[in-house]
Design a protein around this motif. Structure first.
Motif, mmCIF file in Angstrom:
data_model
loop_
_atom_site.group_PDB
_atom_site.id
_atom_site.type_symbol
_atom_site.label_atom_id
_atom_site.label_comp_id
_atom_site.label_asym_id
_atom_site.label_seq_id
_atom_site.Cartn_x
_atom_site.Cartn_y
_atom_site.Cartn_z
ATOM 1 N N UNK A 118 0.837 -1.208 0.000
ATOM 2 C CA UNK A 118 0.000 0.000 0.000
ATOM 3 C C UNK A 118 0.869 1.253 0.000
ATOM 4 N N UNK A 119 1.946 1.225 0.786
ATOM 5 C CA UNK A 119 2.868 2.360 0.826
ATOM 6 C C UNK A 119 3.615 2.512 -0.499
ATOM 7 N N UNK A 120 4.059 1.397 -1.059
ATOM 8 C CA UNK A 120 4.771 1.452 -2.339
ATOM 9 C C UNK A 120 3.892 2.068 -3.426
ATOM 10 N N UNK A 121 2.618 1.689 -3.426
ATOM 11 C CA UNK A 121 1.691 2.239 -4.416
ATOM 12 C C UNK A 121 1.426 3.715 -4.154
ATOM 13 N N UNK A 122 1.277 4.061 -2.870
ATOM 14 C CA UNK A 122 0.995 5.459 -2.508
ATOM 15 C C UNK A 122 2.164 6.370 -2.857
ATOM 16 N N UNK A 123 3.376 5.866 -2.617
ATOM 17 C CA UNK A 123 4.572 6.664 -2.897
ATOM 18 C C UNK A 123 4.989 6.579 -4.364
ATOM 19 N N UNK A 124 4.255 5.764 -5.128
ATOM 20 C CA UNK A 124 4.567 5.580 -6.553
ATOM 21 C C UNK A 124 6.034 5.203 -6.728
ATOM 22 N N UNK A 125 6.449 4.216 -5.960
ATOM 23 C CA UNK A 125 7.844 3.790 -5.945
ATOM 24 C C UNK A 125 8.238 3.198 -7.301
ATOM 25 N N UNK A 126 9.301 3.706 -7.939
ATOM 26 C CA UNK A 126 9.729 3.158 -9.233
ATOM 27 C C UNK A 126 10.123 1.690 -9.100
ATOM 28 N N UNK A 127 9.775 0.910 -10.100
ATOM 29 C CA UNK A 127 10.077 -0.519 -10.073
ATOM 30 C C UNK A 127 11.578 -0.764 -9.992
ATOM 31 N N UNK A 128 12.371 0.182 -10.530
ATOM 32 C CA UNK A 128 13.830 0.022 -10.510
ATOM 33 C C UNK A 128 14.366 -0.043 -9.086
ATOM 34 N N UNK A 129 13.698 0.662 -8.168
ATOM 35 C CA UNK A 129 14.146 0.653 -6.767
ATOM 36 C C UNK A 129 14.000 -0.748 -6.182
ATOM 37 N N UNK A 130 12.901 -1.424 -6.536
ATOM 38 C CA UNK A 130 12.689 -2.774 -6.030
ATOM 39 C C UNK A 130 13.594 -3.786 -6.734
ATOM 40 N N UNK A 131 13.985 -3.465 -7.952
ATOM 41 C CA UNK A 131 14.882 -4.373 -8.677
ATOM 42 C C UNK A 131 16.314 -4.274 -8.181
ATOM 43 N N UNK A 132 16.602 -3.221 -7.417
ATOM 44 C CA UNK A 132 17.961 -2.978 -6.930
ATOM 45 C C UNK A 132 18.444 -4.159 -6.091
ATOM 46 N N UNK A 133 19.533 -4.749 -6.505
ATOM 47 C CA UNK A 133 20.089 -5.874 -5.752
ATOM 48 C C UNK A 133 21.458 -5.526 -5.169
ATOM 49 N N UNK A 134 21.710 -4.253 -5.000
ATOM 50 C CA UNK A 134 22.977 -3.807 -4.439
ATOM 51 C C UNK A 134 23.069 -4.283 -2.992
ATOM 52 N N UNK A 135 23.979 -5.200 -2.668
ATOM 53 C CA UNK A 135 24.066 -5.738 -1.304
ATOM 54 C C UNK A 135 24.433 -4.687 -0.271
ATOM 55 N N UNK A 136 24.981 -3.544 -0.723
ATOM 56 C CA UNK A 136 25.332 -2.487 0.240
ATOM 57 C C UNK A 136 24.093 -1.697 0.657
ATOM 58 N N UNK A 137 22.951 -2.003 0.027
ATOM 59 C CA UNK A 137 21.678 -1.371 0.408
ATOM 60 C C UNK A 137 20.710 -2.478 0.793
ATOM 61 N N UNK A 138 21.060 -3.171 1.865
ATOM 62 C CA UNK A 138 20.317 -4.378 2.235
ATOM 63 C C UNK A 138 18.900 -4.088 2.720
ATOM 64 N N UNK A 139 18.676 -2.905 3.276
ATOM 65 C CA UNK A 139 17.355 -2.596 3.822
ATOM 66 C C UNK A 139 16.401 -2.232 2.690
ATOM 67 N N UNK A 140 15.233 -2.897 2.615
ATOM 68 C CA UNK A 140 14.271 -2.586 1.547
ATOM 69 C C UNK A 140 13.723 -1.165 1.714
ATOM 70 N N UNK A 141 13.246 -0.553 0.623
ATOM 71 C CA UNK A 141 12.628 0.771 0.734
ATOM 72 C C UNK A 141 11.373 0.705 1.603
ATOM 73 N N UNK A 142 11.154 1.780 2.384
ATOM 74 C CA UNK A 142 9.997 1.859 3.288
ATOM 75 C C UNK A 142 9.958 0.645 4.228
ATOM 76 N N UNK A 143 11.149 0.281 4.716
ATOM 77 C CA UNK A 143 11.281 -0.951 5.505
ATOM 78 C C UNK A 143 10.513 -0.920 6.820
ATOM 79 N N UNK A 144 10.104 0.264 7.261
ATOM 80 C CA UNK A 144 9.370 0.364 8.526
ATOM 81 C C UNK A 144 8.054 -0.383 8.519
ATOM 82 N N UNK A 145 7.543 -0.686 7.317
ATOM 83 C CA UNK A 145 6.310 -1.474 7.229
ATOM 84 C C UNK A 145 6.582 -2.970 7.396
#
Length: 283
Positions: A234-261
């Motif tokens: 619901x948050x991802x849709x509300x924030x209109x999160x780009x699909x590229x952000x979810x495709x990111x597999x950079x191990x140095x950014x281990x925490x998912x976007x909007x991880x508080x949910x």
């Protein structure tokens, strides 16, 4: 009631084994004991059974301080004493000081109800044993008035447990048991579709990838549940999160976007931060 069967609803995706368990418990009129991880839909199941059977739902949410007798009735002797001192006429009828419990309501409901006893494992270990006789006989005695409250027909009883403590064997023998396994990916995709009709499938696919990856991280204390996945989407849709952000597999950014949910305690957030830090050191 007897001719109706639970087949899941448009709002609740039920697996085949869950449908079998529910219908068996309804047919046998045995309490259905449902266990599973928090967030697997145990409490909602009782609501959906009631809707499917067109039965009223009576809910008894258990706390650590709940006593079994509260499900039958409570006698307020203090209020009666106070009213007696004030000369209130109500004091002459003891029934004015008896508060009916959820079992009383279920036993005397004009229409056969579904009784939910929610999170029974929160109460004292003796709590289930204290309910054995009443659930077996479907009757109890009110000592203050001398009456016996008896169910005309056995209500459909749904009991949920988060498995926080073991339940007594004598209690388990009287129940029909079902463990709700955490939904697999296909079932979860169906659940998502129910809550977000027409959602972009690429988004769902990548979100599920991340969700199940988070659940499988070694050492995670509180695995995210179905309800947390839905909040996150619901948050991802509300924030209109780009699909590229979810495709990111950079191990140095281990925490998912909007991880508080998804991550609900500081130990798990720190765990993911450590994983990211360790990955950065290797780069």
């Amino acid at each position: 009631m007897a001719t109706k069967r639970f087949e899941g609803t448009s709002e609740y995706v039920a697996t085949e084994d869950l449908k079998v368990a529910v219908n068996a418990a309804v047919q046998l009129r045995r309490p259905l004991l449902v266990k599973g991880e928090p967030g697997t839909g145990k409490t909602v199941l009782a609501h959906e059974i009631a809707a499917a059977l067109e039965a009223p739902l009576i809910e008894w949410h258990i706390k650590s301080t709940t006593r079994a007798v509260q499900g039958l009735y409570e006698y307020d002797a203090v209020a009666r004493l106070r009213d007696g001192q004030l000369g209130d006429e109500r004091v002459h009828d003891i029934r004015n000081y008896i508060k009916r419990g959820k079992l009383w309501d279920a036993f005397t409901s004009p229409k056969l109800p579904v009784l939910l006893i929610d999170e029974i494992d929160k109460a004292d270990i003796e709590f289930p044993n204290d309910l054995l006789q009443e659930l077996d006989r479907m009757e109890f005695h009110v000592y203050e008035t001398g009456e016996t409250v008896k169910a005309v027909d056995r209500p459909v009883v749904v009991i949920t447990s988060n498995n926080e403590k073991e339940l007594p064997d004598a209690f388990l023998r009287r129940c029909f048991f079902h463990y709700i396994r955490f939904p697999d990916r296909d079932t979860m995709a169906q659940i998502v579709e129910v809550h977000f009709p027409g959602i972009q499938q690429m988004l769902v696919s990548r979100a599920l990838d991340l969700f199940y990856e988070v659940r499988e991280v070694p050492g995670i204390k509180k695995k995210p549940s179905t309800s947390e996945l839905l909040d996150w989407l619901k948050l991802l849709l509300h924030e209109d999160m780009p699909l590229e952000v979810l495709r990111e597999r950079d191990p140095t950014k281990a925490i998912p976007p909007l991880h508080g949910a998804l991550l609900k305690n500081e130990q798990d957030v720190m765990l993911f931060e450590r994983l990211a830090f360790m990955a950065r050191r290797k780069v």
